[in-house]
Design an enzyme around this catalytic site. Sequence first.
Site, short mmCIF file in Angstrom:
data_model
loop_
_atom_site.label_atom_id
_atom_site.label_comp_id
_atom_site.label_asym_id
_atom_site.label_seq_id
_atom_site.Cartn_x
_atom_site.Cartn_y
_atom_site.Cartn_z
N ASN A 1 8.60 15.42 9.24
CA ASN A 1 8.25 16.69 9.01
C ASN A 1 6.75 16.92 9.25
O ASN A 1 6.00 15.95 9.25
CB ASN A 1 8.29 17.23 7.33
CG ASN A 1 8.01 18.61 7.21
OD1 ASN A 1 8.15 19.46 7.87
ND2 ASN A 1 7.10 18.74 6.08
N HIS B 1 3.32 18.99 7.98
CA HIS B 1 2.46 19.90 6.94
C HIS B 1 1.01 20.10 7.46
O HIS B 1 0.29 19.24 8.03
CB HIS B 1 2.70 19.09 5.92
CG HIS B 1 2.01 19.70 4.57
ND1 HIS B 1 2.59 20.58 4.08
CD2 HIS B 1 0.82 19.59 3.84
CE1 HIS B 1 2.21 21.23 2.87
NE2 HIS B 1 0.90 20.69 3.01
N SER C 1 5.97 27.36 17.43
CA SER C 1 4.87 26.81 18.36
C SER C 1 5.01 25.30 18.44
O SER C 1 4.77 24.78 19.49
CB SER C 1 3.47 27.23 18.01
OG SER C 1 3.02 26.65 16.83
N LEU D 1 14.38 22.39 1.13
CA LEU D 1 14.50 20.94 0.99
C LEU D 1 15.62 20.50 1.98
O LEU D 1 16.76 21.10 2.08
CB LEU D 1 14.74 20.40 -0.37
CG LEU D 1 13.74 20.06 -1.46
CD1 LEU D 1 14.47 19.56 -2.78
CD2 LEU D 1 12.80 18.95 -0.58
N GLU E 1 -1.83 20.12 14.93
CA GLU E 1 -0.64 19.80 14.73
C GLU E 1 -0.10 19.61 16.09
O GLU E 1 0.80 18.68 16.35
CB GLU E 1 0.21 21.25 14.08
CG GLU E 1 -0.22 21.33 12.70
CD GLU E 1 0.64 22.39 11.88
OE1 GLU E 1 1.89 22.57 12.13
OE2 GLU E 1 -0.01 23.39 11.46
C1 GRF Z 1 3.26 24.79 10.87
O1 GRF Z 1 2.10 25.27 10.52
C2 GRF Z 1 3.79 23.53 10.21
O2 GRF Z 1 2.92 22.60 9.76
C3 GRF Z 1 4.45 24.19 8.80
O3 GRF Z 1 5.10 25.16 9.36
C4 GRF Z 1 4.29 25.67 10.34
C5 GRF Z 1 5.36 25.92 11.63
O4 GRF Z 1 4.67 26.67 12.72
N1 GRF Z 1 5.23 22.93 8.33
P1 GRF Z 1 5.55 26.85 14.08
O5 GRF Z 1 6.47 27.77 13.85
O6 GRF Z 1 5.64 25.54 14.61
O7 GRF Z 1 4.41 27.55 14.83
#
Ligand code: GRF
Length: 194
Positions: free
Chosen positions: A97, A99, A9, A82, A169
């Site tokens: 990245n 998170h 996503s 990693l 995000e």
């Molecule tokens: C997200 O929650 C991101 O923070 C984490 O992995 C997930 C990836 O979600 N690192 P998507 O595949 O982008 O929907």
Amino acid sequence: MVGSKGRGSNMRRLIEAGRAEEFPGRVECVLAPTPDSPAVQSAREMGIPTTILSPKSADYPSELARVLDGVDLVCLAGFMSLFPAEVLDQHPGRVLNIHPALLPKFGGKGMYGMHVHQAVLAAGERESGCTVHLVTPIYDEGRILVQLSCPIEPEDSPEALAARVLRLEHQAYPLAIRLRLDELAHEQPSSDEA
Ligand code: GRF
């Protein structure tokens, strides 16, 4: 851009953001460890070239370095291992990245997916959110570029919290890319910050 086995996503969001005329970057390619992930399927549907590289293959770091040669930013989203240190060295300050928590809390090895949201709720936190940061050889460390936060409701399940954080995000990643590209444009060529 590096995708994952996951939903993709954030990747879709970044592809869309990059199609807006005033956005300073665009997704050139999507990398994923297996061809059957939803992320790969979505990227193909959106017309973005995909490359499949398994982290288990012996030549993974060198292949990754080859594929990423010349890209301005590498954006990890759901990247579960990693990032190879030697490839990181080739892209100083250019690997990001995202998170799903407010780092430095609730980060590190084992803190991924629903584990993060379960830990946040178990700790009795009043708020959570997401963090976009520069990648270093240590999990979830590196300078924070953007953090967005949201309240935690008393009745929240991990799934409800995850959904609220995911909406953040999708706002945070494009903001962080704008910010980092702007910083890079003003940095000395020799800068190797991470
Ligand atoms: C997200 O929650 C991101 O923070 C984490 O992995 C997930 C990836 O979600 N690192 P998507 O595949 O982008 O929907």
